[in-house]
Design an enzyme around this catalytic site. Structure first.
Site, short mmCIF file in Angstrom:
data_model
loop_
_atom_site.label_atom_id
_atom_site.label_comp_id
_atom_site.label_asym_id
_atom_site.label_seq_id
_atom_site.Cartn_x
_atom_site.Cartn_y
_atom_site.Cartn_z
N GLU A 174 -2.23 -85.89 -21.43
CA GLU A 174 -2.84 -84.42 -22.11
C GLU A 174 -4.78 -84.16 -21.48
O GLU A 174 -5.25 -85.38 -21.15
CB GLU A 174 -2.62 -84.54 -23.80
CG GLU A 174 -3.52 -85.84 -24.20
CD GLU A 174 -4.77 -86.41 -24.19
OE1 GLU A 174 -5.73 -85.23 -23.70
OE2 GLU A 174 -4.60 -87.42 -23.70
N GLU A 317 -5.18 -88.91 -20.36
CA GLU A 317 -4.28 -88.42 -18.91
C GLU A 317 -2.82 -89.54 -18.83
O GLU A 317 -2.04 -89.12 -17.76
CB GLU A 317 -4.90 -88.45 -17.79
CG GLU A 317 -6.15 -87.98 -17.66
CD GLU A 317 -7.37 -87.89 -16.36
OE1 GLU A 317 -6.56 -88.98 -15.71
OE2 GLU A 317 -8.09 -87.89 -16.54
#
Length: 352
Positions: A174, A317
């Protein structure tokens, strides 16, 4: 009420394959349990893949990016513009997760599910924008229930692409300035605890900033108390488009029979939401690492999750999960390629 797609049960774990894998572990040329957690990982993956000797070679990484209306309240150490800037960094291969994806030979994709800016000019960014970020949950619900459903389906679509590519492990990541704040309140309501118990520094707030963030989020929970009757309503009221997309992806991966390697704090909140929406998916979730975000351990305990790594990471991430992926591969290789006592002509203690 008609059942929604996310309520369909996950694929069943193959107990026969899991038992066969456990029997094999007991015959390998080592003392029982000498490889520690790697033994259990191999046995668990055997049950998920339905074969005595599992293997992993086709990881898939989907990064979901979206902005949050609450970012304007200064709850992050970085300005909202960083979300779009980091999407560009992903697109051009400059982020940590891009480096890790190359190292583990993963298919890598970035999905704009709600960035507050135009990313359509960027190479290899999938356009699935639901809105220009969520509304400010400090003042109103973050999204409508219809927007939540759309975000869940973005995650489902990512898994369908992974399935078409014959992926054997799904990693979700994300990006969204303000999303640790959103994840904190979603997690707090799902675990029936105070927001202050989950609020941490996120992207780098100082202690005073953390206290201020906790106070503002606690007030927001009071504002929305009447809207938080179900996991879906919790996600719609307090979540982000990227958190909801991760939630949908985790459910869809379990339904498709693809093991999931969960990343850090925000991803684990999405995993908790996914389990609350469909409890059958839990066996399909493995946890890459324990984040340095203080509340991540509490979430892992809630999900009975055993993290593979503890390296003090808090990047997001999907980076912690990607870092852990080679451990899964090593567990499979040890399980499959070590000789048994009989093959090696080594005496087993059970023979005496």
């Amino acid at each position: 009420m008609q059942a929604m797609w996310w309520q369909t049960p996950a694929q069943a774990v193959n107990q026969a394959a899991q038992t066969a894998a456990a029997d094999r572990q007991n015959c390998l040329t080592k003392p029982t349990g000498a490889l520690g957690d790697l033994e259990g990982i191999a046995i668990r993956l055997a049950g998920l893949q339905g074969r005595e000797c599992p293997s992993l070679s086709r990881p898939w990484i989907s990064i979901f990016a979206a902005d949050h209306g609450l970012a304007t309240a200064g709850l992050s150490a970085y300005p909202q513009a960083v979300t779009a800037q980091m999407v560009a960094n992903f697109a051009h291969g400059g982020a940590a997760i891009c480096v890790l994806a190359k190292q583990i030979h993963a298919h890598f994709e970035v999905i704009d599910v709600g960035v507050a800016g135009d990313t359509s000019h960027l190479p290899n960014v999938i356009q699935a924008k639901i809105g220009l970020g969520t509304a400010n949950l400090l003042e109103q619900p973050a999204m409508t229930i219809e927007s939540l459903y759309a975000a869940l389906e973005v995650g489902q679509a990512a898994v369908r692409r992974a399935q078409a590519d014959e992926a054997d492990c799904f990693i979700g990541g994300e990006m969204g300035i303000g999303n640790t704040s959103s994840a904190s309140v979603v997690g707090a309501v799902l675990m029936n605890c105070e927001a202050a118990e989950l609020v941490g520094p996120g992207s780098g707030l100082d202690p005073a900033g953390v206290i201020r963030k906790a106070g503002m989020l606690s007030t927001a929970l009071q504002l929305h108390a009447s809207r938080l009757a179900s996991p879906a309503n919790i996600l719609a009221t307090l979540g982000g488009f990227e958190i909801a997309a991760l939630t949908g992806a985790y459910i869809a991966a379990a339904q498709a029979g693809i093991p999931v390697l969960v990343d850090g704090f925000i991803s684990t909140v999405a995993a908790l939401a996914a389990c609350k929406m469909n409890s059958t998916i839990a066996p399909w979730l493995l946890f890459g690492h324990q984040s340095a975000e203080p509340a991540h351990l509490r979430l892992l305990v809630e999900l009975s999750g055993q993290p593979l790594l503890k390296l003090g990471m808090r990047l997001g991430e999907g980076s912690g999960a990607a870092m852990a992926f080679p451990l899964l591969q090593l567990a499979c290789s040890l399980h499959s390629e070590m000789a048994t006592f009989a093959q090696a002509g080594v005496s087993n203690r059970d023979a005496y």
